[in-house]
Each structure stands twice: as structure tokens, then as C-alpha cells.
Design a protein around this motif. Structure first.
Motif, short mmCIF file in Angstrom:
data_model
loop_
_atom_site.label_atom_id
_atom_site.label_comp_id
_atom_site.label_asym_id
_atom_site.label_seq_id
_atom_site.Cartn_x
_atom_site.Cartn_y
_atom_site.Cartn_z
N TYR A 45 3.92 10.37 3.04
CA TYR A 45 5.09 8.99 2.96
C TYR A 45 4.88 8.27 1.41
CZ TYR A 45 7.90 9.00 6.83
OH TYR A 45 8.62 10.15 7.72
N THR A 46 4.85 8.10 0.71
CA THR A 46 4.80 7.09 -0.17
C THR A 46 4.77 5.36 0.64
OG1 THR A 46 5.70 8.07 -2.06
CG2 THR A 46 5.57 5.00 -1.97
N MET A 47 4.30 4.81 0.60
CA MET A 47 3.86 3.37 1.38
C MET A 47 4.31 2.17 0.34
SD MET A 47 3.40 4.30 4.51
CE MET A 47 3.39 3.01 5.28
N ALA A 48 4.74 0.62 0.78
CA ALA A 48 4.77 -0.36 0.12
C ALA A 48 4.23 -1.20 0.67
CB ALA A 48 6.20 -0.09 -0.67
N TRP A 49 4.04 -2.04 -0.03
CA TRP A 49 4.52 -3.59 0.67
C TRP A 49 5.30 -4.70 0.18
CZ3 TRP A 49 1.61 -5.08 5.11
CH2 TRP A 49 0.82 -4.80 5.19
N PHE A 50 6.70 -5.23 1.17
CA PHE A 50 7.37 -6.16 0.04
C PHE A 50 6.78 -6.83 0.84
CE2 PHE A 50 10.47 -3.93 -1.74
CZ PHE A 50 10.51 -2.18 -2.08
#
Length: 123
Positions: free
Chosen positions: A32-37
Motif C-alpha cells: 500500500y501507499t500510505m498517507a496522512w491527512f
């Protein structure tokens, strides 16, 4: 899908640091690509940072560039957000998200989301 649980939020003075963690369940975390919002009071959710499946590529919002660092440990199924030089405007609920495509950056590109962790920066 992958289940995500954030931790590490809290109250910090301006100029201080926090490190957020996002623990993921599932054997496919490394794909997975992981992100923070984040979502500040009265504002829409906004992108903060993302990292590719192997950590080889990262991207940041202009507002946090040079202050925040995203990283991941695929052996432990964890993604981190190191936040330095925090400002009151960084106050928000921070969310971890997992998606399939690195170059798809909008919130709609991420199918799995955590519950969020509150970060409050006092002036």
C-alpha cells in the motif's frame, strides 16, 4: 482492505515535536501507499504527506514541507509521521490512510482510514 489505528497525538507547545504512528493489520501492508491527512476545526480534510509502498518516494503538502517527515517500517506494519517545529495551525485530527496508487493523491484514492488522533499545538 487494511485496518489502521493511529496513536501518538497530544498537546504540545509551539515549536515542539510529536511522532504519530499508524499500526496496520493485514499481510499486504507493504503493497500500500500510505498517507496522512488532517482535519482542523471548521475546515475540510487536507493532505499532509504520503509514502510509496517501499518508502522510495514521499510527498508533502507545502504547509508541512521541511518540518514533517513520513516513514514506514514494512516489517512491523507501521507508518510514522515525525512532526517538528509545530505551529498552532497544525492543530487538527490526523488520519492515516492506505491506498493502491502513489500518484493518486486525493482523499478519494484511499480506501482504508483510521479513526484519527488529535494533535493540539498551543501558542
Amino acid at each position: 482492505q487494511v485496518q489502521l489505528v493511529e496513536s501518538g497525538g497530544g498537546l504540545v507547545q509551539a515549536g515542539g515535536s510529536l511522532r504519530l504512528s499508524c499500526a496496520a493489520s493485514g499481510r499486504t501492508f507493504s503493497s500500500y501507499t500510505m498517507a496522512w491527512f488532517r482535519r482542523a476545526p471548521g475546515k475540510e480534510r487536507e493532505f499532509v504527506a504520503r509514502i510509496s509502498w517501499n518508502g522510495g518516494a514521499t510527498s508533502y503538502a507545502d504547509s508541512v514541507k521541511g518540518r514533517f517527515t513520513i516513514s514506514r517500517d514494512n516489517a512491523k506494519n507501521v507508518v510514522f509521521l515525525q512532526m517538528n517545529s509545530l505551529k498552532p495551525e497544525d492543530t487538527a485530527v490526523y488520519y492515516c490512510a492506505a491506498g493502491q496508487r502513489y500518484y493518486c493523491s486525493g482523499a478519494g484514492c484511499y480506501a482504508s482510514w483510521g479513526q484519527g488522533t488529535q494533535v493540539t499545538v498551543s501558542s
